[in-house]
Design an enzyme around this catalytic site. Structure first.
Site, mmCIF file in Angstrom:
data_model
loop_
_atom_site.group_PDB
_atom_site.id
_atom_site.type_symbol
_atom_site.label_atom_id
_atom_site.label_comp_id
_atom_site.label_asym_id
_atom_site.label_seq_id
_atom_site.Cartn_x
_atom_site.Cartn_y
_atom_site.Cartn_z
ATOM 1 N N ASN A 9 -9.484 69.559 40.077
ATOM 2 C CA ASN A 9 -9.301 68.143 40.417
ATOM 3 C C ASN A 9 -7.817 67.968 40.710
ATOM 4 O OD1 ASN A 9 -8.997 65.407 40.570
ATOM 5 N ND2 ASN A 9 -9.512 64.986 38.429
ATOM 6 N N LYS A 11 -6.298 65.411 41.766
ATOM 7 C CA LYS A 11 -5.784 64.054 41.531
ATOM 8 C C LYS A 11 -4.937 63.630 42.742
ATOM 9 C CE LYS A 11 -6.312 64.904 36.656
ATOM 10 N NZ LYS A 11 -5.945 64.583 35.281
ATOM 11 N N HIS A 94 -14.213 59.522 36.584
ATOM 12 C CA HIS A 94 -13.115 60.171 35.860
ATOM 13 C C HIS A 94 -12.440 59.137 34.955
ATOM 14 C CE1 HIS A 94 -9.318 62.134 35.004
ATOM 15 N NE2 HIS A 94 -9.913 63.271 35.306
ATOM 16 N N GLU A 96 -9.465 58.480 34.408
ATOM 17 C CA GLU A 96 -8.350 57.749 35.045
ATOM 18 C C GLU A 96 -8.886 56.601 35.896
ATOM 19 O OE1 GLU A 96 -6.497 61.217 36.744
ATOM 20 O OE2 GLU A 96 -5.998 61.886 34.712
ATOM 21 N N GLU A 166 -14.733 65.405 29.264
ATOM 22 C CA GLU A 166 -13.271 65.398 29.266
ATOM 23 C C GLU A 166 -12.758 64.411 28.223
ATOM 24 O OE1 GLU A 166 -11.659 66.914 33.329
ATOM 25 O OE2 GLU A 166 -11.741 64.738 33.346
ATOM 26 N N GLY A 172 -4.096 66.322 30.500
ATOM 27 C CA GLY A 172 -2.678 66.312 30.854
ATOM 28 C C GLY A 172 -1.730 66.358 29.670
ATOM 29 N N SER A 212 -6.653 69.969 29.819
ATOM 30 C CA SER A 212 -5.666 71.011 29.509
ATOM 31 C C SER A 212 -6.247 72.427 29.533
ATOM 32 C CB SER A 212 -4.972 70.726 28.173
ATOM 33 O OG SER A 212 -4.244 69.504 28.252
HETATM 34 P P1 13P Z 1 -5.569 68.598 33.109
HETATM 35 O O1 13P Z 1 -6.265 69.916 33.353
HETATM 36 O O2 13P Z 1 -4.305 68.451 33.884
HETATM 37 O O3 13P Z 1 -5.431 68.296 31.647
HETATM 38 O O4 13P Z 1 -6.546 67.458 33.717
HETATM 39 C C1 13P Z 1 -7.874 67.467 33.348
HETATM 40 C C2 13P Z 1 -8.602 66.530 34.236
HETATM 41 O O5 13P Z 1 -8.456 65.319 34.154
HETATM 42 C C3 13P Z 1 -9.510 67.104 35.238
HETATM 43 O O6 13P Z 1 -10.320 66.133 35.802
#
Ligand code: 13P
Length: 255
Positions: A9, A11, A94, A96, A166, A172, A212
Site C-alpha cells: 500500500n 499510500k 483503510h 487512515e 491492521e 507506521g 509495521s
Molecule cells: P506500515 O507498513 O507502514 O506500518 O503501514 C501499514 C499499512 O497501513 C498498510 O496498509
C-alpha cells in the site's frame, strides 16, 4: 490451500515516474509463482504502473473506490473506471480513510458490494485503535467491522474477499503486533466469517496482517496458520524490500 497475498500500500507516495522506476527494478528478479503480489498505488500512477509491471506477475490495486458506477461525485473514482485500466484489487476502509476521510462501516460495506459486483477483489481493512485494545475491546471492534462489511454478502462472493487485519497502533509505528497476537485476532476473524457464511468459505478467505511489516519480521507472521499474507506500507516503497517480502512468503507456502 490459500495462496499467500503480499500487497504493498503505497499510500500518498510516488509519482507515475517513480512508480515506473520501482517496476523497472522488479524486472531483474523472478518473483515466486506461489505468491500473489500486488501494488496498490495512487490513482494517477496506475496507468503507467500497469504498463511497467507487465511481465512481472505483480497485480495492480487501487487504495479506494466509490460505490456508484458513475454520477455527480466530484473527486471520486468508480469500479468500472478502475477495471478499464487493468486494476484488479482495491483497498477498502483503510484506517487512515476511516480516521481522516469519515469512512464508516456503512460506506465500507457499499464499496465492498460494488467492488465484488464489478469484478474487483476487495482488500477490506479492519483493526482496533490503541485505546480500544487497552480497553480489552479488540475482538468486539473487529467483529463489528467484519460483520458490517460482509452483511448480506453471499458465501460465494465472501470467498473472494481479502481481509486485512491492521491494528491502528501498529501502522507506521515500527511496533508490529507479535505473531501470536496477530494470529489470535486473525483466527477470530476467520471464526467470524464462518458464523456469517459457512466453514468452507471461512477456510477459503485470505486474511492478511498489516502494521509495521518488514522483511525481518514477515516470516514469523506468515508462519502462523491463519495469516495468509501482509498489507505493507513503508516497506513496500523500496523495490528490494518489496521483493524480499514476496520471497519470504514463498518460503512458507508449503505449510
Ligand atoms: P506500515 O507498513 O507502514 O506500518 O503501514 C501499514 C499499512 O497501513 C498498510 O496498509
Amino acid at each position: 490451500m490459500r495462496t499467500p497475498v503480499i500487497a504493498g500500500n503505497w499510500k500518498m507516495y510516488k509519482t507515475p515516474e517513480e512508480a515506473e522506476a520501482f517496476a523497472a527494478a522488479l524486472h531483474d528478479t523472478r518473483l515466486p509463482d506461489g505468491v500473489e503480489a500486488v501494488i496498490c498505488a495512487p490513482f494517477v500512477a496506475l496507468p503507467a504502473l500497469r504498463k511497467a509491471l507487465e511481465g512481472t506477475g505483480v497485480g495492480l490495486g487501487a487504495q479506494n473506490v466509490h460505490w456508484e458506477r458513475e454520477g455527480a461525485f466530484t473527486g471520486e473514482i468508480s469500479v468500472p473506471m478502475l477495471r478499464a485500466i487493468g486494476v484488479k484489487y482495491a483497498i477498502i476502509g483503510h484506517s487512515e480513510r476511516r480516521a481522516y476521510f469519515a469512512e464508516t462501516d456503512e460506506t465500507v460495506h457499499r464499496k465492498l458490494k460494488a467492488a465484488l459486483a464489478g469484478g474487483l477483489v476487495p482488500i477490506v481493512c479492519v483493526g482496533e485503535t490503541l485505546e480500544e485494545r487497552e480497553q480489552g475491546r479488540t475482538k468486539e471492534v473487529v467483529r463489528q467491522q467484519v460483520e458490517k462489511a460482509l452483511q448480506g454478502i453471499s458465501a460465494e462472493d465472501a470467498a473472494r474477499v481479502i481481509i486485512a487485519y491492521e491494528p491502528v497502533w501498529a501502522i507506521g509505528t515500527g511496533r508490529a503486533a507479535t505473531a501470536q497476537d496477530a494470529e489470535e485476532v486473525i483466527a477470530f476473524i476467520r471464526d467470524t466469517v464462518a458464523s456469517l457464511t459457512d466453514a468452507s468459505t471461512a477456510a477459503a478467505v485470505r486474511i492478511q496482517y498489516g502494521g509495521s511489516v518488514k522483511p525481518d519480521n514477515i516470516r514469523e507472521l506468515l508462519d502462523m496458520p491463519n495469516i495468509d499474507g501482509a498489507l505493507v506500507g513503508g516497506a513496500s516503497l523500496d523495490p528490494a524490500s518489496f521483493i524480499k517480502l514476496v520471497q519470504a512468503a514463498e518460503a512458507g507456502d508449503d505449510r
